[in-house]
Write a protein that holds these residues in place. Structure first.
Motif, PDB file in Angstrom:
ATOM      1  N   GLU A 198       7.951 -27.300 -40.028  1.00 53.22           N
ATOM      2  CA  GLU A 198       7.421 -27.937 -38.864  1.00 53.22           C
ATOM      3  C   GLU A 198       8.274 -29.349 -39.246  1.00 53.22           C
ATOM      4  O   GLU A 198       8.848 -29.882 -37.767  1.00 53.22           O
ATOM      5  N   GLU A 199       9.231 -30.248 -40.303  1.00 54.31           N
ATOM      6  CA  GLU A 199       9.820 -30.671 -40.060  1.00 54.31           C
ATOM      7  C   GLU A 199      10.562 -30.493 -39.714  1.00 54.31           C
ATOM      8  O   GLU A 199      11.326 -30.996 -39.904  1.00 54.31           O
ATOM      9  N   GLU A 202      10.958 -30.473 -36.585  1.00 58.06           N
ATOM     10  CA  GLU A 202      12.034 -31.938 -35.998  1.00 58.06           C
ATOM     11  C   GLU A 202      13.503 -32.111 -36.269  1.00 58.06           C
ATOM     12  O   GLU A 202      14.324 -32.639 -35.367  1.00 58.06           O
ATOM     13  N   SER A 205      15.676 -30.417 -34.361  1.00 58.90           N
ATOM     14  CA  SER A 205      15.527 -30.882 -33.494  1.00 58.90           C
ATOM     15  C   SER A 205      15.960 -32.847 -32.199  1.00 58.90           C
ATOM     16  O   SER A 205      16.533 -33.168 -31.126  1.00 58.90           O
ATOM     17  N   LEU A 206      16.259 -32.789 -34.327  1.00 52.80           N
ATOM     18  CA  LEU A 206      16.392 -34.483 -33.818  1.00 52.80           C
ATOM     19  C   LEU A 206      18.122 -34.900 -33.637  1.00 52.80           C
ATOM     20  O   LEU A 206      18.622 -35.836 -33.913  1.00 52.80           O
ATOM     21  N   THR A 213      17.955 -25.841 -33.685  1.00 50.36           N
ATOM     22  CA  THR A 213      16.093 -25.810 -32.929  1.00 50.36           C
ATOM     23  C   THR A 213      15.828 -24.471 -32.612  1.00 50.36           C
ATOM     24  O   THR A 213      14.464 -24.058 -33.402  1.00 50.36           O
ATOM     25  N   SER A 345      15.862 -40.963 -35.765  1.00 52.76           N
ATOM     26  CA  SER A 345      14.632 -39.945 -36.030  1.00 52.76           C
ATOM     27  C   SER A 345      13.367 -40.386 -37.672  1.00 52.76           C
ATOM     28  O   SER A 345      14.585 -39.778 -38.811  1.00 52.76           O
ATOM     29  N   VAL A 347      11.396 -38.265 -40.078  1.00 54.60           N
ATOM     30  CA  VAL A 347      10.691 -37.128 -39.680  1.00 54.60           C
ATOM     31  C   VAL A 347       9.551 -37.102 -41.484  1.00 54.60           C
ATOM     32  O   VAL A 347      10.494 -36.989 -41.844  1.00 54.60           O
ATOM     33  N   THR A 377       7.351 -40.594 -29.893  1.00 57.63           N
ATOM     34  CA  THR A 377       6.578 -40.676 -31.579  1.00 57.63           C
ATOM     35  C   THR A 377       6.213 -39.138 -31.435  1.00 57.63           C
ATOM     36  O   THR A 377       5.917 -38.433 -29.693  1.00 57.63           O
ATOM     37  N   SER A 378       5.725 -37.698 -31.749  1.00 52.69           N
ATOM     38  CA  SER A 378       4.840 -36.850 -31.969  1.00 52.69           C
ATOM     39  C   SER A 378       4.180 -37.321 -33.820  1.00 52.69           C
ATOM     40  O   SER A 378       4.680 -38.233 -33.800  1.00 52.69           O
ATOM     41  N   LYS A 381       7.290 -37.194 -36.473  1.00 52.67           N
ATOM     42  CA  LYS A 381       8.436 -37.335 -35.978  1.00 52.67           C
ATOM     43  C   LYS A 381       8.241 -39.550 -35.684  1.00 52.67           C
ATOM     44  O   LYS A 381       7.219 -40.333 -35.040  1.00 52.67           O
ATOM     45  N   SER A 383      11.326 -41.434 -33.249  1.00 54.12           N
ATOM     46  CA  SER A 383      12.882 -41.655 -32.886  1.00 54.12           C
ATOM     47  C   SER A 383      12.742 -42.823 -32.067  1.00 54.12           C
ATOM     48  O   SER A 383      12.346 -43.222 -31.246  1.00 54.12           O
TER      49      SER A 383
END
Lengths: 408, 408
Positions: A198-199, A202, A205-206, A213, A345, A347, A377-378, A381, A383
């Motif tokens: 998961e990290e 992120e 993708s960031l 990604t 971001s 993470v 935000t998620s 993470k 950003s």
């Protein structure tokens, strides 16, 4: 004996000497009895050179023809690597994406892999050959050459590993693993021995350039064991992407800091503040196959509002053109773009169980006088978009603020 | 309204500016109502760059992988030209050799075209598109990428014209027609308005770089009307390749002087002077798919003789390796190579009806102290091999001796 897919990035194959080194590494694994499939990128700089050439002809290059052009970069590398292996007595055969074949949809410059034929590769492996596949490219159902977008060679590697049910997918790059952030920006950055899936997703993708990604998504979906390694070191375990975040005994709050200079901000000013306006603005952009990342809508005043969102810097011109075409329909007073922004971001899966992470981030940036333009935000993470000139400063102070500088 | 195939060489597409010029020329023909298919070479210098890169990996590059690499040169050009046409509002679509498809045999680096599918091209033309095809390349029945050998883009152009039954095949190059010899060597060289097919074939096979031999053969076989033109001049009729030599009222004895630096000489010394020795020596060379051009066998002495022949300079290393492998079988005392030679040839259909041409040639060279190493003749040409350093001198004095300097 295992089936291993190895992917070598542009820097790892940046010169013929480096290609020979890659051949020696592949030969070593082969000599240990493994079956090897190799996916390669274009030699570093080649893709940019080809894009620059295309832009000398068309400011916004025709996507189909751009793919015809840029896909040649990887095609050169596969031939060179096959030769380098043959030169040291290892039988090898190269394949373009079309030859494999790697079937994609028809979204030129950002196609998605739909299917990979494993027939030819399996019979080559059975015949004792190393199989070399051009990363980043495929063909659509009509035989048009497609490319997977920036960093797509990682996706090719992972997709090959999934199609062949490989035991491991090794991503060789110019760094020896995944770091807390880019060591070129923060020299105190530390290598992580593991990072959760998961990290990593992120981080990728960031804007962490270590893995693309889509390749991480792909690996997750097909349960591909993924490892990031340096092609410039003989030894080293790299960073293993773990599926079980719980396997980590002690979770740091923040695992890494990613950043991204590749987005641009579009402001649609003075649109009617009414339901459906977001769709009216973003619909045509999505129809043009342009990815939208962060979105904010200001609080309305006098019945109108301002709407901002980010798109890939490359698509800025096209996105603005699309919006200008729809300007009268959406009744926007003004449409403008800003490509002098960056996204920073933080993470970490530990964020879930710790409070105050956001406030630490915002306070740290405020203390340096860095204005935050957008926030998103998620679960794991946060950003922010800031002026591009603050990028290095922002990353450095956040790296320190979240204790990533410390030796663990 | 006609169907015209145009072929643009490497110099004509050597920069993006020149590609834009080609697009404008194509657009002009299109605007006149013609259907246009364009075959293009790699941008000048690209193919050599790619070969040099391959040689950094393997001194004798693997032929299959070399084709994978060098075929990218034309692939870049087709994409760029398609973009340049779209940029000026002319719809166009590019095809690699594999996409067309241009089916060849599997003789990598010197494949021969066996069949061209015209389906996709015809429907694109019917839809009003300009069709752009990568020259020099094809695919074999197994889908491996092949190339046609140096200058193969001419052959692609002519083969496309034959497959499509085009009205004319126009070969655009950096010269405005066929000259009595290379004007860079002899400034007094004159442009020919017509040249017979036979003469052109000899000129091409002897090293005149204007057209590749195989393309002329192909044009002859399929009765393709062929014209050589300059891509750098707006006007000009170029040189038309005529099929009827009789259409010429007055035949000059010699039409042109060709030369070639691309051959090397191999000497096989001290072999038994017995029947079958030529086959024993040349058989393995032919099996290795190396073209042999001129052959001489010295008068034997003491039961042994010396045997010499020429091969393409690129194949010299491989040819010597092949012969060394067979050295004990052919009982040769020594095998050596000389790549410091050149071939100079005089060509003309008028030679048939004139005597004394050979003696004029040999006397002219002797007067300059140029030693002739090998001689070969046909009905309309005489070729000699001399030391490479005499090339320019030999061509110049022969050009003058045969009256080619004079204004007709």
């Amino acid at each position: 004996m295992a089936l291993i897919v190895q992917k070598y990035g542009g820097t790892s194959v940046g010169t013929t000497e480096r290609i020979k080194n890659v051949a020696r590494r592949v030969a070593k694994f082969k000599a240990e009895g493994h079956d090897i499939v190799v996916a390669v990128s274009a030699m570093s700089g080649e893709t940019n050179k080809l894009i620059a050439l295309a832009k000398e002809i068309q400011a916004n290059p025709d996507p189909r023809e751009l793919d015809v052009i840029v896909s040649t970069g990887e095609q050169v590398t596969i031939g060179l690597l096959a030769m380098a292996l043959k030169e040291i007595g290892v039988d090898a055969v190269s394949y373009t994406g079309g030859q494999v074949k790697i079937l994609t949809d028809s979204a030129h410059t950002k196609a998605r892999i739909q299917h990979i034929d494993d027939g030819a590769m399996r019979s080559d492996l059975a015949a004792g050959k190393v199989v070399i596949v051009a990363g980043f490219q495929g063909v659509d159902a009509e035989g048009n050459i497609t490319t997977l977008g920036r960093g797509g060679s990682d996706t090719t590697g992972v997709a090959l590993a999934a199609a062949l049910k490989a035991d491991e997918c090794q991503i060789y790059t110019d760094v020896d693993g995944v770091y807390t952030t880019d060591p070129r920006v923060v020299p105190e950055a530390r290598k992580l021995t593991t990072i959760t899936f998961e990290e990593m997703l992120e981080m990728a993708s960031l804007g962490s350039k270590v893995l693309q990604t889509r390749s991480v998504e792909f690996a997750g979906k097909y349960n591909v064991k993924l490892r990031v390694l340096s092609s410039f070191q003989e030894e080293g375990e790299g960073t293993l992407i773990t599926f079980e975040e719980d396997s980590k005994m002690e979770k740091p709050v923040i695992s890494g800091i990613a950043f991204n200079r590749d987005e641009a901000r579009i402001n649609v000013i003075g649109v009617p503040d009414k339901p459906g306006i977001a769709y009216q603005i973003l619909g045509p952009v999505a129809d043009a196959n342009i990815d939208v990342d962060m979105i904010i809508q200001n609080v309305g005043q006098d019945g109108t509002t301002d709407f901002s969102f980010t798109v890939p810097k490359n698509d800025l011109g096209r996105a603005i053109k699309v919006l200008e075409g729809a300007q009268s329909q959406i009744s926007a007073r003004q449409i403008n773009g800003d490509d002098k922004i960056c996204k920073v971001s933080i993470v970490g899966v530990g964020m879930r169980s710790h409070v105050g992470v956001a406030s630490t981030m915002f306070r740290t940036l405020a203390e340096e006088g860095i204005n935050i333009q957008m926030i998103s935000t998620s679960e794991i993470k946060i950003s922010v978009v800031v002026d591009e000139k603050y990028l290095e400063l922002a990353v450095r102070v956040l790296h320190k603020a979240f204790g990533l500088d410390a030796i663990q």
